[in-house]
Write a protein that holds these residues in place. Structure first.
Motif, PDB file in Angstrom:
ATOM      1  N   LEU A  33      23.522   0.982  62.167  1.00 16.40           N
ATOM      2  CA  LEU A  33      23.670   0.414  60.834  1.00 16.40           C
ATOM      3  C   LEU A  33      23.004   1.293  59.788  1.00 16.40           C
ATOM      4  O   LEU A  33      23.527   1.458  58.674  1.00 16.40           O
ATOM      5  CB  LEU A  33      23.051  -0.990  60.809  1.00 16.40           C
ATOM      6  CG  LEU A  33      23.192  -1.765  59.495  1.00 16.40           C
ATOM      7  CD1 LEU A  33      24.662  -1.967  59.155  1.00 16.40           C
ATOM      8  CD2 LEU A  33      22.458  -3.103  59.581  1.00 16.40           C
ATOM      9  N   SER A  34      21.861   1.890  60.132  1.00 18.57           N
ATOM     10  CA  SER A  34      21.177   2.779  59.191  1.00 18.57           C
ATOM     11  C   SER A  34      22.027   4.012  58.887  1.00 18.57           C
ATOM     12  O   SER A  34      22.067   4.488  57.744  1.00 18.57           O
ATOM     13  CB  SER A  34      19.816   3.201  59.753  1.00 18.57           C
ATOM     14  OG  SER A  34      19.979   3.915  60.970  1.00 18.57           O
ATOM     15  N   GLY A  35      22.724   4.532  59.908  1.00 26.84           N
ATOM     16  CA  GLY A  35      23.621   5.674  59.701  1.00 26.84           C
ATOM     17  C   GLY A  35      24.779   5.299  58.798  1.00 26.84           C
ATOM     18  O   GLY A  35      25.187   6.089  57.931  1.00 26.84           O
ATOM     19  N   ALA A  36      25.319   4.087  58.988  1.00 30.09           N
ATOM     20  CA  ALA A  36      26.415   3.622  58.143  1.00 30.09           C
ATOM     21  C   ALA A  36      25.967   3.476  56.698  1.00 30.09           C
ATOM     22  O   ALA A  36      26.690   3.854  55.762  1.00 30.09           O
ATOM     23  CB  ALA A  36      26.947   2.293  58.669  1.00 30.09           C
ATOM     24  N   MET A  37      24.757   2.937  56.492  1.00 30.90           N
ATOM     25  CA  MET A  37      24.227   2.787  55.131  1.00 30.90           C
ATOM     26  C   MET A  37      23.970   4.150  54.493  1.00 30.90           C
ATOM     27  O   MET A  37      24.159   4.327  53.286  1.00 30.90           O
ATOM     28  CB  MET A  37      22.936   1.968  55.163  1.00 30.90           C
ATOM     29  CG  MET A  37      23.135   0.497  55.514  1.00 30.90           C
ATOM     30  SD  MET A  37      24.264  -0.350  54.371  1.00 30.90           S
ATOM     31  CE  MET A  37      23.334  -0.211  52.839  1.00 30.90           C
ATOM     32  N   SER A  38      23.547   5.119  55.300  1.00 32.01           N
ATOM     33  CA  SER A  38      23.326   6.471  54.798  1.00 32.01           C
ATOM     34  C   SER A  38      24.637   7.079  54.311  1.00 32.01           C
ATOM     35  O   SER A  38      24.696   7.694  53.231  1.00 32.01           O
ATOM     36  CB  SER A  38      22.713   7.339  55.896  1.00 32.01           C
ATOM     37  OG  SER A  38      22.598   8.682  55.460  1.00 32.01           O
ATOM     38  N   PHE A  39      25.706   6.920  55.086  1.00 29.40           N
ATOM     39  CA  PHE A  39      27.023   7.424  54.686  1.00 29.40           C
ATOM     40  C   PHE A  39      27.495   6.730  53.411  1.00 29.40           C
ATOM     41  O   PHE A  39      28.085   7.367  52.528  1.00 29.40           O
ATOM     42  CB  PHE A  39      28.051   7.196  55.811  1.00 29.40           C
ATOM     43  CG  PHE A  39      28.139   8.331  56.785  1.00 29.40           C
ATOM     44  CD1 PHE A  39      26.999   8.818  57.420  1.00 29.40           C
ATOM     45  CD2 PHE A  39      29.359   8.912  57.088  1.00 29.40           C
ATOM     46  CE1 PHE A  39      27.077   9.871  58.321  1.00 29.40           C
ATOM     47  CE2 PHE A  39      29.453   9.969  57.977  1.00 29.40           C
ATOM     48  CZ  PHE A  39      28.307  10.449  58.604  1.00 29.40           C
ATOM     49  N   LEU A  40      27.237   5.422  53.324  1.00 30.91           N
ATOM     50  CA  LEU A  40      27.628   4.662  52.137  1.00 30.91           C
ATOM     51  C   LEU A  40      26.919   5.195  50.895  1.00 30.91           C
ATOM     52  O   LEU A  40      27.552   5.405  49.841  1.00 30.91           O
ATOM     53  CB  LEU A  40      27.279   3.182  52.344  1.00 30.91           C
ATOM     54  CG  LEU A  40      27.516   2.248  51.158  1.00 30.91           C
ATOM     55  CD1 LEU A  40      29.005   2.137  50.852  1.00 30.91           C
ATOM     56  CD2 LEU A  40      26.939   0.861  51.450  1.00 30.91           C
ATOM     57  N   LEU A  41      25.615   5.454  51.009  1.00 28.83           N
ATOM     58  CA  LEU A  41      24.840   5.964  49.876  1.00 28.83           C
ATOM     59  C   LEU A  41      25.302   7.359  49.471  1.00 28.83           C
ATOM     60  O   LEU A  41      25.475   7.634  48.276  1.00 28.83           O
ATOM     61  CB  LEU A  41      23.353   5.977  50.240  1.00 28.83           C
ATOM     62  CG  LEU A  41      22.404   6.526  49.173  1.00 28.83           C
ATOM     63  CD1 LEU A  41      22.476   5.668  47.907  1.00 28.83           C
ATOM     64  CD2 LEU A  41      20.971   6.586  49.698  1.00 28.83           C
ATOM     65  N   ILE A  42      25.531   8.231  50.446  1.00 25.89           N
ATOM     66  CA  ILE A  42      25.981   9.597  50.141  1.00 25.89           C
ATOM     67  C   ILE A  42      27.353   9.577  49.470  1.00 25.89           C
ATOM     68  O   ILE A  42      27.614  10.325  48.521  1.00 25.89           O
ATOM     69  CB  ILE A  42      26.011  10.449  51.422  1.00 25.89           C
ATOM     70  CG1 ILE A  42      24.583  10.697  51.928  1.00 25.89           C
ATOM     71  CG2 ILE A  42      26.705  11.797  51.166  1.00 25.89           C
ATOM     72  CD1 ILE A  42      24.513  11.366  53.279  1.00 25.89           C
ATOM     73  N   GLY A  43      28.238   8.703  49.943  1.00 26.37           N
ATOM     74  CA  GLY A  43      29.561   8.586  49.328  1.00 26.37           C
ATOM     75  C   GLY A  43      29.458   8.183  47.866  1.00 26.37           C
ATOM     76  O   GLY A  43      30.159   8.719  47.007  1.00 26.37           O
ATOM     77  N   ALA A  44      28.551   7.229  47.563  1.00 25.58           N
ATOM     78  CA  ALA A  44      28.359   6.789  46.181  1.00 25.58           C
ATOM     79  C   ALA A  44      27.785   7.910  45.325  1.00 25.58           C
ATOM     80  O   ALA A  44      28.216   8.124  44.180  1.00 25.58           O
ATOM     81  CB  ALA A  44      27.431   5.576  46.154  1.00 25.58           C
ATOM     82  N   VAL A  45      26.812   8.656  45.865  1.00 30.28           N
ATOM     83  CA  VAL A  45      26.208   9.771  45.121  1.00 30.28           C
ATOM     84  C   VAL A  45      27.247  10.850  44.832  1.00 30.28           C
ATOM     85  O   VAL A  45      27.301  11.411  43.727  1.00 30.28           O
ATOM     86  CB  VAL A  45      25.011  10.358  45.900  1.00 30.28           C
ATOM     87  CG1 VAL A  45      24.524  11.650  45.254  1.00 30.28           C
ATOM     88  CG2 VAL A  45      23.872   9.351  45.970  1.00 30.28           C
ATOM     89  N   LEU A  46      28.088  11.150  45.820  1.00 32.99           N
ATOM     90  CA  LEU A  46      29.141  12.165  45.624  1.00 32.99           C
ATOM     91  C   LEU A  46      30.115  11.740  44.531  1.00 32.99           C
ATOM     92  O   LEU A  46      30.571  12.574  43.739  1.00 32.99           O
ATOM     93  CB  LEU A  46      29.897  12.398  46.941  1.00 32.99           C
ATOM     94  CG  LEU A  46      29.156  13.180  48.018  1.00 32.99           C
ATOM     95  CD1 LEU A  46      29.957  13.168  49.314  1.00 32.99           C
ATOM     96  CD2 LEU A  46      28.910  14.617  47.563  1.00 32.99           C
ATOM     97  N   ALA A  47      30.448  10.450  44.493  1.00 33.07           N
ATOM     98  CA  ALA A  47      31.362   9.949  43.461  1.00 33.07           C
ATOM     99  C   ALA A  47      30.752  10.120  42.073  1.00 33.07           C
ATOM    100  O   ALA A  47      31.422  10.585  41.142  1.00 33.07           O
ATOM    101  CB  ALA A  47      31.699   8.488  43.721  1.00 33.07           C
TER     102      ALA A  47
END
Length: 346
Positions: A33-47
């Motif tokens: 779950l922590s890895g999934a949240m990390s991907f979610l945060l990085i995706g938002a930052v990239l946007a």
């Protein structure tokens, strides 16, 4: 007039969809779950990164689109977004890796999935050529705007009046860009310098080819349809321009993650906001209401081109690039508002 909020319904939908995909990708990749949240945060930052770097792109798109026929406006805002999302955010990195590693496209996809760090390393090693190509194209875009005898509105008069006075000197913009590119070539190590110069010349040739092709295609279209303006030539120009704007975002994204698909999701979300801002600027005639906004965008493009050249020598954080662009556009907006409130603006 269309309500402001309605412009952002589609981008918000794709933001939610993209972030859900980023979360799922993180869960599938890491299994936690922590890895999934990390991907979610990085995706938002990239946007957010893509939006901040591309607002000047939206302004330039709107400037070109306002002179295009409704048919070609629609084609750019539909086909163009497909090319922007899938072409520049997915196919472009794959093509760079395929050429640099001398492997096929499918092998590049396999490399991105099996060894993302090696994939990112190849992209970083190609940064000199990418910076030279994108910097040259964008500098030509900016100089062509300012060195124009028909330009009748100046923001920073001391600079722009002198540049406009040089419009009679044929090939001045080309000479300036080649001189800058040659200067960076001499500073770089011999092998990198030769790659830099080759890529810079390619960027210049692509700009001139798109300009020439645009004149030929649009002239023939005007012959067939007297009212037609800004057809296929303008479409091609905007696509190459979008590609040049995307270079720094794609390369910078690898500083946050080596996962190609997460990069595509994050930058793809940003691309939808750029499309929406372009539509809003055209439909609400924002450029006509704020007379210096366009100038701020082209100054931002000039700064971005210099930064792209400089990135062949050192790393410049994308945050700095985005802040400089935002500051220039913000200052031009403030100047426009002051002009509108002055007696001259009424």
């Amino acid at each position: 007039m269309t309500p402001l909020w309605s412009y952002f319904r589609l981008p918000v939908f794709f933001t939610v969809l993209g972030l859900v995909l980023a979360f799922w990708l993180g869960l599938a990749t890491t299994g936690t779950l922590s890895g999934a949240m990390s991907f979610l945060l990085i995706g938002a930052v990239l946007a957010v990164l893509e939006i901040s770097l591309s607002f000047d792109n939206a302004i330039v798109n709107a400037n070109k689109l306002k002179d295009m026929t409704p048919k070609w406006q629609h084609r750019f805002l539909t086909w163009g977004i497909i090319i922007a999302v899938f072409g520049m955010r997915i196919l472009f990195p794959l093509s760079v890796v395929a050429l640099a590693a001398q492997i096929g496209p499918m092998a590049a996809v396999a490399l991105a999935m099996s060894d993302p760090q090696e994939y990112a390393l190849i992209m970083e090693e190609s940064q000199v050529s990418i910076s030279a190509f994108g910097g040259t194209f964008l500098m030509m875009v900016a100089l062509t705007y300012f060195i124009d005898g028909d330009k009748d509105v100046d923001w920073l008069c001391a600079v722009e009046e002198r540049l406009r006075a040089c419009a009679s000197i044929r090939g001045l913009a080309i000479a300036v860009v080649l001189a800058v590119a040659l200067g960076f070539t001499l500073v770089l190590p011999e092998e990198e310098g030769s790659r830099f110069l080759f890529a810079a010349v390619c960027g210049l040739l692509i700009f001139l080819a798109v300009e020439l092709l645009g004149q030929i295609l649009d002239a023939s279209e005007e012959t067939r349809h007297l009212a037609a303006r800004g057809g296929l030539g303008a479409f091609l120009y905007l696509e190459v321009l979008d590609a040049s704007f995307s270079f720094d975002g794609v390369i910078g994204a690898f500083a946050l993650t080596q996962n190609l698909f997460l990069i595509a999701i994050g930058l793809g979300i940003g691309a939808f906001y750029v499309r929406t801002m372009t539509i809003m600027l055209v439909e609400r005639k924002t450029l006509a209401q704020f007379r210096y906004l366009e100038h701020g965008a082209f100054y931002s493009i000039m700064v971005l081109s210099i930064i792209m050249f400089a990135q062949s020598l050192m790393h410049i954080p994308e945050l700095i690039t985005g802040l400089i662009g935002a500051a220039l556009i913000g200052l031009s907006l403030v100047s426009s508002i002051r002009h509108n409130r002055s007696p001259e603006g009424h």
